[in-house]
Design an enzyme around this catalytic site. Structure first.
Site, PDB file in Angstrom:
ATOM      1  N   LYS A   1      -3.833   0.164 -12.859  1.00 13.88           N
ATOM      2  CA  LYS A   1      -2.935  -0.632 -12.015  1.00 13.88           C
ATOM      3  C   LYS A   1      -1.665  -1.030 -12.760  1.00 13.88           C
ATOM      4  O   LYS A   1      -1.713  -1.376 -13.934  1.00 13.88           O
ATOM      5  CB  LYS A   1      -3.661  -1.899 -11.551  1.00 13.88           C
ATOM      6  CG  LYS A   1      -4.831  -1.646 -10.622  1.00 13.88           C
ATOM      7  CD  LYS A   1      -4.358  -0.977  -9.363  1.00 13.88           C
ATOM      8  CE  LYS A   1      -5.082  -1.301  -8.127  1.00 13.88           C
ATOM      9  NZ  LYS A   1      -5.352  -2.543  -7.639  1.00 13.88           N
TER      10      LYS A   1
ATOM     11  N   CYS B   1       3.518 -36.574  10.251  1.00 19.29           N
ATOM     12  CA  CYS B   1       4.040 -35.265  10.647  1.00 19.29           C
ATOM     13  C   CYS B   1       5.569 -35.288  10.536  1.00 19.29           C
ATOM     14  O   CYS B   1       6.213 -36.211  11.063  1.00 19.29           O
ATOM     15  CB  CYS B   1       3.614 -34.965  12.085  1.00 19.29           C
ATOM     16  SG  CYS B   1       4.503 -33.589  12.811  1.00 19.29           S
TER      17      CYS B   1
ATOM     18  N   CYS C   1       6.958 -35.312  14.439  1.00 20.43           N
ATOM     19  CA  CYS C   1       6.759 -36.394  15.415  1.00 20.43           C
ATOM     20  C   CYS C   1       6.328 -37.712  14.769  1.00 20.43           C
ATOM     21  O   CYS C   1       6.111 -38.701  15.470  1.00 20.43           O
ATOM     22  CB  CYS C   1       5.733 -35.975  16.455  1.00 20.43           C
ATOM     23  SG  CYS C   1       4.085 -35.844  15.758  1.00 20.43           S
TER      24      CYS C   1
ATOM     25  N   ASP D   1      18.464  19.768  13.050  1.00 16.68           N
ATOM     26  CA  ASP D   1      17.691  18.953  13.994  1.00 16.68           C
ATOM     27  C   ASP D   1      17.868  19.425  15.443  1.00 16.68           C
ATOM     28  O   ASP D   1      16.888  19.556  16.175  1.00 16.68           O
ATOM     29  CB  ASP D   1      18.066  17.470  13.877  1.00 16.68           C
ATOM     30  CG  ASP D   1      17.520  16.861  12.603  1.00 16.68           C
ATOM     31  OD1 ASP D   1      16.831  17.605  11.859  1.00 16.68           O
ATOM     32  OD2 ASP D   1      17.793  15.682  12.336  1.00 16.68           O
TER      33      ASP D   1
ATOM     34  N   LEU E   1     -12.587   3.274  -6.243  1.00 16.85           N
ATOM     35  CA  LEU E   1     -12.250   3.601  -7.632  1.00 16.85           C
ATOM     36  C   LEU E   1     -12.442   2.367  -8.494  1.00 16.85           C
ATOM     37  O   LEU E   1     -12.208   1.243  -8.050  1.00 16.85           O
ATOM     38  CB  LEU E   1     -10.777   4.015  -7.731  1.00 16.85           C
ATOM     39  CG  LEU E   1     -10.375   5.395  -7.227  1.00 16.85           C
ATOM     40  CD1 LEU E   1      -8.858   5.513  -7.205  1.00 16.85           C
ATOM     41  CD2 LEU E   1     -10.979   6.479  -8.107  1.00 16.85           C
TER      42      LEU E   1
ATOM     43  N   LYS F   1      -1.033   6.143  -7.355  1.00 20.65           N
ATOM     44  CA  LYS F   1      -1.997   5.539  -6.436  1.00 20.65           C
ATOM     45  C   LYS F   1      -1.182   4.919  -5.309  1.00 20.65           C
ATOM     46  O   LYS F   1      -0.434   3.960  -5.520  1.00 20.65           O
ATOM     47  CB  LYS F   1      -2.817   4.465  -7.149  1.00 20.65           C
ATOM     48  CG  LYS F   1      -3.855   3.824  -6.263  1.00 20.65           C
ATOM     49  CD  LYS F   1      -4.819   2.991  -7.078  1.00 20.65           C
ATOM     50  CE  LYS F   1      -6.005   2.536  -6.253  1.00 20.65           C
ATOM     51  NZ  LYS F   1      -5.680   1.625  -5.171  1.00 20.65           N
TER      52      LYS F   1
ATOM     53  N   CYS G   1      -1.328 -32.225  12.147  1.00 23.02           N
ATOM     54  CA  CYS G   1      -0.770 -33.188  13.078  1.00 23.02           C
ATOM     55  C   CYS G   1      -1.629 -33.072  14.335  1.00 23.02           C
ATOM     56  O   CYS G   1      -1.807 -31.971  14.860  1.00 23.02           O
ATOM     57  CB  CYS G   1       0.678 -32.823  13.394  1.00 23.02           C
ATOM     58  SG  CYS G   1       1.286 -33.712  14.826  1.00 23.02           S
TER      59      CYS G   1
ATOM     60  N   LYS H   1      -7.842  11.321 -13.088  1.00 23.30           N
ATOM     61  CA  LYS H   1      -9.089  11.999 -12.702  1.00 23.30           C
ATOM     62  C   LYS H   1      -9.366  13.139 -13.664  1.00 23.30           C
ATOM     63  O   LYS H   1      -8.430  13.846 -14.052  1.00 23.30           O
ATOM     64  CB  LYS H   1      -8.955  12.601 -11.292  1.00 23.30           C
ATOM     65  CG  LYS H   1      -8.540  11.627 -10.242  1.00 23.30           C
ATOM     66  CD  LYS H   1      -8.250  12.340  -8.933  1.00 23.30           C
ATOM     67  CE  LYS H   1      -7.531  11.384  -7.995  1.00 23.30           C
ATOM     68  NZ  LYS H   1      -7.167  11.972  -6.738  1.00 23.30           N
TER      69      LYS H   1
ATOM     70  N   ARG I   1     -11.750   5.064   6.200  1.00 21.30           N
ATOM     71  CA  ARG I   1     -12.797   4.995   5.182  1.00 21.30           C
ATOM     72  C   ARG I   1     -13.881   3.998   5.593  1.00 21.30           C
ATOM     73  O   ARG I   1     -15.055   4.217   5.343  1.00 21.30           O
ATOM     74  CB  ARG I   1     -12.173   4.571   3.846  1.00 21.30           C
ATOM     75  CG  ARG I   1     -13.196   4.315   2.781  1.00 21.30           C
ATOM     76  CD  ARG I   1     -12.549   3.986   1.449  1.00 21.30           C
ATOM     77  NE  ARG I   1     -13.576   3.767   0.459  1.00 21.30           N
ATOM     78  CZ  ARG I   1     -14.164   2.590   0.248  1.00 21.30           C
ATOM     79  NH1 ARG I   1     -13.793   1.549   0.933  1.00 21.30           N
ATOM     80  NH2 ARG I   1     -15.103   2.468  -0.662  1.00 21.30           N
TER      81      ARG I   1
END
Ligand code: IVH
Length: 674
Positions: A320, A414, A417, A36, A86, A118, A432, A296, A139
């Site tokens: 999926k 509420c 309050c 680095d 897709l 994916k 509220c 694909k 896209r």
């Protein structure tokens, strides 16, 4: 160029090549050759030379990854080839059906498949000309995207100059996904929470938010990665050697562009199903969110024969992964009050590990959801994180009920309050309505002083809560009346901190701009961007308060819901009182009229084609911008004026086909004269 300068030029070129090469080793091959500090030395030397010799500086230099100037909006850009979506498959049965369908369309054809993860991020197209990065756009709707060139330029693993300079297509569109590693997403959110900002819901939103960010320096600070999965237009024709998805993946990599990792050629159903199982097992270890695999057809010629439906390619399917789920117990439901008064039920769970993340809360959105899911307190429940990181309760596991579970009764008052709650017509949320409700005030104050609002340094969530609790702040404008004595009476507030805080408050009064103040008010649906648009139209809060819905709807990006919310806000007497108080305290920024007087072309988009007789392109552009308009490069349906000069190009024909308004130079000059 004299000899010295030639020498510097050669050194600059050498440094740029070396840095691009080491970026490639580091980011694409994950196999750095230098340390680095050695890398930093090269970069610093290049920065130094470019600063000293600005005439040798260039947008393709790797030093440009730090990000350029902020912009006020993105222009739109039409894709040369639409970016399709897709079709999804959620089971092995759907994979089988997909394979059967394409086999039927191509009888007797032996087919391979390219299968790869994916990635769950933002789809972006990146363009190279003569090996140099020249542009990028999202896209969008598949036809038109947003030009995010300045932001994509900052992505560290994306080369600004392609490797193998002599052997790349002259023009190349690369399509891929911009993602953020899950770990970095978590760190980013931790930082946001610390700063009192709203965290991103999931890594995909973090990636998308970072790319669609108007300040490229912020984008540069985000750990984004681009992974290619395909190509768009390549001139001339497809790159000769690329005959398959595998070739594209490897070809792009050889040019220095990272492709989606771990792609593989699979032979058929068994092979794909095995690969899918393997990935599902490993998904927790992946540094990026992966929501499935994409299958694909490998050979590009076969892809071409199969073609597209109106939405997606016939030659691909996204398989999926099922959502990650776990079982736990619903301990309690607590109702939280937001700054607009909406009461949101939150499920408190026995902590459980859901795909590597410990979950102890889940959102329940509103009362109806609890009823629809038939949840009881004490229920054993199924919790899931689906792509998203905000977990949700899928359903109660009723078979485990013992009879001791209790129904949740939504409070009529509420919880902060004790004012009676009510529902607005057509809404499911309880609210509220007490403007001085401590919980609302607390959330409102946190928002008011937040970084995008008044940006009062040192006044975070913690102090905002204490001020409200101790009664020092009973309405938002009270923070401008705090005295040193008030602050010193608080525990853990020393002399120095009190002074610093009062200084920050005074500074915010002096520095606050109109868009920040509008944002700070916390009007429903009015975020940072809308606040900016409003401040370009209205000179101060009084002017904005008088606007009606019709007028507001004329502003770009403001729809009926936002317009109505703004009008409702300024009708409320408590809010008008707040405006009055702010004015008296001097918290009253006024927009310079200069910017509103000349904006009759606000939001209008111009495209030029052909040469102008009396103006250069730059002068014409300057005129458009001075009047609030914008000049963009390509024809699309959102273009308002096409200015046709001498020898116009193909844009004119396209504009005619689309029925756009075409004007000549004289008409343009008249328009600019107002
Ligand atoms: S191929 C013609 N490959 O998923 C469309 N897409 O749900 C070809 N995506 O818009 C797309 N990883 O943004 C492809 N390995 C991958 C992908 C991928 C993520 C995204 C892509 C697309 C969306 C569709």
């Amino acid at each position: 160029m004299n000899n010295d300068l030639l020498e510097v030029k050669a050194r600059i070129e050498e440094l740029r090549k070396a840095i691009e090469y080491h970026n490639y080793r580091y980011y694409v091959l994950d196999d750095p050759e230098i340390t680095d500090p050695e890398y930093d030395n090269l970069l610093q030397e290049l920065i130094g030379l470019e600063n000293r010799f600005p005439e040798l500086d260039h947008l393709s230099s790797p030093t440009k990854k730090i990000g350029g100037e902020p912009v006020s909006a993105f222009s739109s850009k039409v894709h040369s080839i639409p970016m399709y979506s897709l079709d999804n498959g959620f089971s092995m049965g759907e994979l089988e059906a997909f394979l059967k369908r394409i086999k039927k369309q191509m009888p007797g054809k032996d087919m391979d498949f390219w299968v790869e993860p994916k990635l769950d991020g933002l789809a972006v197209e990146v363009i190279y000309e003569h090996g140099n990065f020249i542009g990028a756009c999202t896209r969008g709707d598949g036809i038109t995207g947003e030009d995010v060139t300045a932001n994509i330029r900052t992505i560290k693993n994306l080369p600004l100059v392609l490797l193998q300079n002599h052997n790349h297509p002259e023009y190349l569109e690369v399509r891929g996904e911009v993602v953020i590693p899950t770990k970095d997403f978590e760190n980013l959110n931790a930082l946001k929470i610390e700063k009192n900002e709203k965290p991103f819901a999931n890594p995909r939103n973090a990636a998308a938010g970072s790319v669609r960010q108007l300040n490229p320096r912020i984008t540069a600070s985000r750990p984004l990665y681009f992974f290619a999965y395909g190509i768009g237009l390549v001139r001339y024709g497809r790159h000769d050697q690329w005959k398959s998805q595998k070739d594209i993946s490897e070809g792009l990599k050889s040019l220095g562009i990272a492709s989606v990792p771990q792609g593989k050629v699979c032979k058929g159903f068994e092979d794909i199903a095995g690969f899918f199982d393997k990935h599902m097992q490993q998904r927790k270890e992946s540094p990026f969110e992966i929501d499935g695999l994409v299958v694909k057809v490998n050979e590009l010629e076969v892809q071409d024969s199969l073609g597209f439906t109106s939405r997606a390619p016939r030659w691909a399917i996204a398989l999926k992964f099922p959502a990650i789920q776990a079982r736990t117990r619903l301990k309690s439901i607590q109702v939280q009050v937001g700054r607009t008064g909406v009461l949101t039920p939150v499920a408190f769970l026995e902590p459980v590990n859901v795909g590597g993340v410990i979950v102890s809360r889940a959102t329940l959105h509103n009362e109806n959801e609890i009823k629809a899911k038939d949840l009881l307190i004490g229920d054993k429940v199924l919790v899931q994180r689906a792509g998203d990181v905000i977990p949700e309760i899928v359903r109660p596991l009723k078979e485990y009920r013992t009879g001791s579970e209790k129904e949740f009764v939504f409070p009529e008052k509420c919880p902060s309050c004790h004012t009676q709650v009510n529902k607005l017509k057509g809404e499911v949320a309880w609210r509220c309505t007490n403007i001085s409700c401590p919980a609302r005030l607390e959330q409102g104050l946190i928002h008011f002083v937040s970084r995008k609002g008044l940006d009062i340094e040192g006044l975070g969530k913690k102090w905002a809560q204490i001020f409200v609790k101790k009664g020092l702040v009973e309405k938002i404008s009270d923070i401008f009346s705090l005295s040193k004595g008030d602050l010193l009476a608080l525990e853990r507030m020393g002399e120095k901190s009190a002074e610093n805080l009062l200084d920050s408050i005074s500074l915010s009064v002096k520095n606050v701009t109109l868009p920040r103040l509008i944002f700070a008010l916390g009007i429903r649906h009015v975020g940072e961007q809308t606040a900016k648009s409003l401040s370009e139209k209205y000179i101060d809060l009084d002017a904005l308060a008088m606007a009606d819905e019709e007028e507001l709807k004329l502003i770009n990006d403001i729809g009926p819901e936002v317009a109505s919310s703004i009008v409702v806000f300024f009708k409320n007497p408590d809010n008008l009182q707040l405006l009055n108080d702010l004015k008296h305290k001097g918290v009253w920024p006024v927009m310079e009229t200069g910017s509103t007087a000349h904006d009759f072309l606000k939001g209008r988009k111009f495209v030029f084609t052909g040469g102008l007789e009396n103006l250069t392109r730059d002068q014409a552009k300057e005129l458009v911008e001075k009047n609030g308009g914008r000049v963009i490069g390509s024809i699309s349906r959102n273009v308002d004026f096409v200015v046709a000069g001498e020898n116009p190009g193909s844009k004119l024909e396209k504009a005619r086909q689309m029925g756009l308004r075409i004007i000549n130079e004289k008409e343009f000059a008249d328009l600019m004269a107002g």
